[in-house]
Design an enzyme around this catalytic site. Sequence first.
Site, PDB file in Angstrom:
ATOM      1  N   ALA A  63      -0.805   4.379  -4.390  1.00  0.00           N
ATOM      2  CA  ALA A  63      -1.684   5.034  -3.423  1.00  0.00           C
ATOM      3  C   ALA A  63      -3.107   4.518  -3.642  1.00  0.00           C
ATOM      4  O   ALA A  63      -3.419   3.970  -4.702  1.00  0.00           O
ATOM      5  CB  ALA A  63      -1.626   6.542  -3.637  1.00  0.00           C
ATOM      6  N   GLY A 102       3.003   4.795  -5.929  1.00  0.00           N
ATOM      7  CA  GLY A 102       3.465   4.842  -4.543  1.00  0.00           C
ATOM      8  C   GLY A 102       4.069   3.512  -4.098  1.00  0.00           C
ATOM      9  O   GLY A 102       4.922   3.487  -3.207  1.00  0.00           O
ATOM     10  N   GLU A 125       1.464   7.328 -12.697  1.00  0.00           N
ATOM     11  CA  GLU A 125       0.684   8.478 -12.207  1.00  0.00           C
ATOM     12  C   GLU A 125       0.197   9.394 -13.318  1.00  0.00           C
ATOM     13  O   GLU A 125      -0.880   9.988 -13.220  1.00  0.00           O
ATOM     14  CB  GLU A 125       1.512   9.291 -11.208  1.00  0.00           C
ATOM     15  CG  GLU A 125       1.633   8.667  -9.835  1.00  0.00           C
ATOM     16  CD  GLU A 125       2.756   7.654  -9.719  1.00  0.00           C
ATOM     17  OE1 GLU A 125       3.292   7.220 -10.773  1.00  0.00           O
ATOM     18  OE2 GLU A 125       3.116   7.298  -8.593  1.00  0.00           O
TER      19      GLU A 125
END
Length: 705
Positions: A63, A102, A125
Site C-alpha cells: 500500500a 498489499g 506490515e
Amino acid sequence: MTHPVDLQTRDAIAVITVDSPPVNALSQPVRAGLLACVRQAAADAEVRGIVLRCAGRTFIAGADISEFGKPPAEPALTEVLEAIEQADKPVVAAIHGTALGGGLEVALCCSHRVAASDARIGLPEVKLGLLPGAGGTQRLPRVIGVPAALEAMLTGRMLAAAEFAGTPAIEAILEGDIGEAAVEWLARALDAGLAPRRLRDLPVPGAKDLPPDFFDTARKRVARDMRGQFAPRQIIACIEAAVTLPFDEGLKVERDRFIECMDSPQSAGLRHMFFAERQTAKIPDIAAETPTRPIRAVAVIGAGTMGGGIAMCFANAGLAVTLIDTGEEALQRGLETIRGNYQRSAAKGRLSEQDVTTRMGLIRGATQMTGAAQADLVIEAVFEDMALKQKIFRELGELCRGDAILATNTSTLDVDEIAAATVDPSRVLGLHFFSPANVMRLLEIVRGRDTGPDVLATCLRLAKTISKIGVVSGVCYGFIGNRMLEGYGREAGLMLLEGAAPEDIDRVIFEFGLPMGPLAMGDLAGNDVGARVRAQRRAAGRLPADPRYGAVHDRLAALGRHGQKTGKGIYAYAPGNRQPQTDPEVTALITELAADLGVARRRIDDREILERCLYPLVNEGLRILEEGIALRASDIDVVWVYGYGFPAWRGGPMHWAEHVGLEKILDALRHYAKTLGNDYGYWTPAPLLERLVADNTRLADYRPG
Ligand code: CAA
C-alpha cells in the site's frame, strides 16, 4: 502525468503493467488504474488470460504508506482484489524485485504466480504496527501453511520466492524478462487447459495437526519478544481465524483487527519511523548529486572494544580494514576478540566457517601509524583525551593521502578542535558509533565547522554500505543522543535521593518500552565511567553547582560499586547472573546521602518518574533542534530508537512528545520548576517549546534556521 497502469493485449493475452516509481505502491491512481484494466481485460471475450506485471525495479511493494491516516480514496484495495479474484480467466502475477504487503496480497488474489529467480516476497506490515489487511492473513496460510505464515507475518521478513517454487504460492521460477516469460508461461499453460483457481477455496494445509496450544504459545512468545506491541497479537488472532472460521468470516476478523491497528498510536509511531529513517540522508544544503569519494580501504586506530567493533562493521561489508594499535599486545588482544565474536556467531549458525575466514582475512593488524597511509578513510577510536587525539590527527594529516577522510569516534570531545590539528579540516568529521559497534544500527555523523560537503556525502553513503543508519549531528557536547541523556540520568539520580526506589524507576522506564531503565543501564555501562566524565566536566566548570548532581553515582563509584563488572552497583548481582537484586546497603547509603544533602524524602509515583525522566530529555531535544544540531525532529527520533532502544512503536521521543501534547509537556516543566525549584535551570522550557505551543505549530513541521 502518464497513467500508472497500462493494458496491452497480444495474442489473446492481456498484459497489465503497473508503472509507478519508485516502488509501484498501491496509491489511489494505481488502484483506480488496476481496477479499470482488470475489469476491461476480464470483460474482453477475446482475452484468454491476464498477466499482471510491474515496470521498474520491483513488483508492487505494498500500500502507499503516505496515504495512511488520510481520508480513504476510492477505489478501496478490496474492490481491486475482488475484481482480480473474480475474473473468470487465469490471472498470473509476474513477480520481480519484492512483492510486499498489499503487493503480495494482490499476487495472492491472482489465480497463479510466477517469479524471477531473485524475487522476494513478504508481509512486512508488522513493522508498521499493522497486519496484512487485504486478505494476506487468510490466503498466505492456505499456500505456505500456518507456522511459516505466522513466522513471516510476525517478523515481517522477506522470503525468497524460489523457496516456494512449484507450490501454489509460486508456480514457477522463470528466467529472462519476467513479463515476457510470464506471457509465454501463461500461453503454454492455457493451451494445456489452465483454469483459474482461487486460493480462498483451498483448505489450510496441516491445520488439524497443529498442537492444541499452538496459538497460546505464539501469544506468550510475542508477549515476551515483542513486548508492548499491539499488532503481533492481532496477527495471531487473524491466523487463528483462518484456521477456525470459513474464509469470509476470517476476512471480516482481519478487516476489524486491521482497522484497530491502523487507528493505534503504535502504527502512527512506526509509520513515522519508516519515513524518518529515509529522511536522515537528505541534507538540505547538500545536493543528492554531490560527488562522493570511493572508500575501498579503511584504517581504524585503537584496537579496544570500540575500535574492534568498528573494524568488524567494515569487514562485514567486504571492505579491507587495517586495525592499528601501537601496543603489540593490545593489537593481538583486539584481533582475538574480533575472531572470538565471529566464532560465537558461527557457533550460533549466523555465519559459516568460510564467512569467518573471509572476514578475518579482510582485517590486517599494524602497530605503526604508517599502516593508515593508503587508507581512503581513517577512523580514530582511542581513549577520550584531546591532546592524544590532536597528536594522532596531526600525524594522520601528514602521512595519509590528501583525499583520505579522517574521522574521530569521540563521544565527548569537540570535533572542530580535533580537526584544527590537521592542515585541512575539511576532510575531518566525527563518526560516532554506538557500542557494540558491530551490532548497533546508529551512526552519528558529526559535521564539523569545516567538513567538506563531499566528505559528508561520502560518509552518509558509507553508512548504508555498512548497514547503519547515519544521522547528521552538529558539534556540541554529547552530540544528539548523549546530550539528551544527561537530563534523563540526572533526574533518575535526584529521584533516588528524594525517595524513589531504583527498581521503581527502572520498572517505569522498562514498562514504557525501553530495554532497561537508566539505573540498570548505568550498572551495565559502568558507574566509574560516568563518575570520571562528571569529574572532568566539573573541573572544567561545565556542571551545575548542585551538590546533588550525580551524588549517588559518584558515591557508588567511590565505593568501587562500578556496576555489573564488579558485581555491585546500584544493584547487587549474584556471580554469573545479570539479574539485578535490590541491595539494602544501597538503600541505606542513599538515605544517608539524602540526609547529608538536606533532601527531604517522600513517595514518588510512577507518573512523576516517567515525566521527570522523559520530559527533560524531550526539552533538550528541542534545544538541539533549535540550535540546528539536529536537522529535523525525526532525526532525533531515529537517534533514540536506533542508539538507545527507545521503542520504535512510540515513534521516538519527539514524535511521542507530539502525541502526549507539547502544551502538556510545557505545563509539566513549569509545574516541576515550581514544586522542585529551578535554581539550576533544570526545568526551564526550551524557547522552541514555548514558541511552538504559542504558535500552535507541529514539531514535525519545524525546520531550524
Ligand atoms: N509507500 C510509499 N512510499 C514507499 C513505500 C510504500 N509502500 N515503499 C517505499 N516507499 C518510498 C520510500 O519512502 C522512498 O522514498 P524517498 O526516495 O522519497 O525517500 C522510496 O520509496 C524508496 O524506498 P527505499 O529507500 O526504502 O528503497 P529500497 O530500494 O531500499 O527498498 C523496499 C525498497 C524494499 C520496497 C522498501 O522501500 C520497503 O520495504 N518498503 C515498504 C514495504 C512495505 O512495508 N509494504 C507494506 C505496506 S502496508 C500494506 O501494504 C498494508 C496492506 O495490507 C494493504
